[in-house]
Write an enzyme that holds these catalytic residues in place. Structure first.
Site, PDB file in Angstrom:
ATOM      1  CE  LYS A 252      49.090  23.221  57.136  1.00 19.31           C
ATOM      2  NZ  LYS A 252      49.809  24.011  58.071  1.00 19.31           N
TER       3      LYS A 252
ATOM      4  NE  ARG B 256      47.083  20.159  60.719  1.00 22.36           N
ATOM      5  CZ  ARG B 256      46.944  19.794  59.455  1.00 22.36           C
ATOM      6  NH1 ARG B 256      46.857  18.503  59.141  1.00 22.36           N
ATOM      7  NH2 ARG B 256      46.889  20.690  58.500  1.00 22.36           N
TER       8      ARG B 256
ATOM      9  CB  SER C 246      52.779  27.509  61.892  1.00 21.73           C
ATOM     10  OG  SER C 246      52.118  26.382  62.402  1.00 21.73           O
TER      11      SER C 246
END
Length: 219
Positions: A145, A47, A116
């Site tokens: 997040k 990521r 997700s």
């Protein structure tokens, strides 16, 4: 590499998501990931939010080689283009990525597609979109997040029960709270900082793997 549905379900047990922001001096992401795989991580997602495409692709290729040598599934976060360019095992995308785009047809039937989800509706939509597994979260508060919601074990179970594909819990999971997910029906946990921010990522991986195994099979 191709992975069967059963292998994908088993690979959810300890799903590592990379975070280069924690790298120490003289460390590369590949060197840390090698320790993580050596100590039992069952899946790896690369990521990168800030790397340019050329650097991201180069790094993804390095990690892909590592995962191949450990026979571990390797997916790229968000970038379908890079995943396809390097022939990665698959890609992981968010809900916004499946609106108006048929990711499954873009990557083909043989690739792993992770999506997700945070609600039953999103989980069902992800399965309909051809997902092989769903990343559900955030289950705990997480710094990676912003505005992420916390999901109760009951809600997690509801989401797990609404789909037939594997579910991996993500968001703020670490040694101190992993066992709280017992009884949620998830197939494993996805972790970022609990591994990559640890003083010893290899040791952290081994400890988290043992806990996740207990939570999934005996919790």
């Amino acid at each position: 590499m191709r992975f069967s549905k059963e292998e994908i379900r088993h690979s959810m047990l300890l799903y590592a998501v990379t975070d280069r922001s924690w790298l120490k001096e003289n460390e590369s992401l590949a060197s840390v990931c090698e320790k993580v795989l050596k100590n039992g991580a069952t899946f790896l997602q690369v990521r990168e939010k800030d790397l340019d495409d050329a650097s991201f692709e180069k790094e993804a290729r390095e990690l892909q080689q590592l995962c191949t040598s450990y026979h571990i599934p390797f997916v790229v976060n968000d970038s379908v283009e890079i995943a396809m360019a390097i022939d990665a095992d698959g890609v992981h995308v968010g809900q916004s990525d499946i609106k108006g785009r048929d990711i499954r047809s873009m990557i083909g039937g043989d690739k792993i597609l992770g999506i997700s989800a945070g609600t039953v509706e999103e989980a069902v939509a992800a399965e309909k979109a051809g997902a092989d597994y769903i990343g559900v979260g955030a289950v705990f508060h997480t710094s990676t997040k912003k505005n992420a919601r916390n999901l109760t074990v009951e809600k997690l179970k509801e989401i797990s029960d609404s789909v037939s594909i594997p579910v991996v819990a993500i968001g703020g999971i670490g040694r101190s709270n992993l066992m709280e997910l017992s009884g949620s029906g998830v197939d494993g946990v996805a972790v970022v900082s609990a591994i990559f921010a640890a003083e010893d990522p290899g040791k952290a991986t081994a400890e988290l793997l043992a806990l996740s195994d207990r939570m999934v099979h005996h919790g």
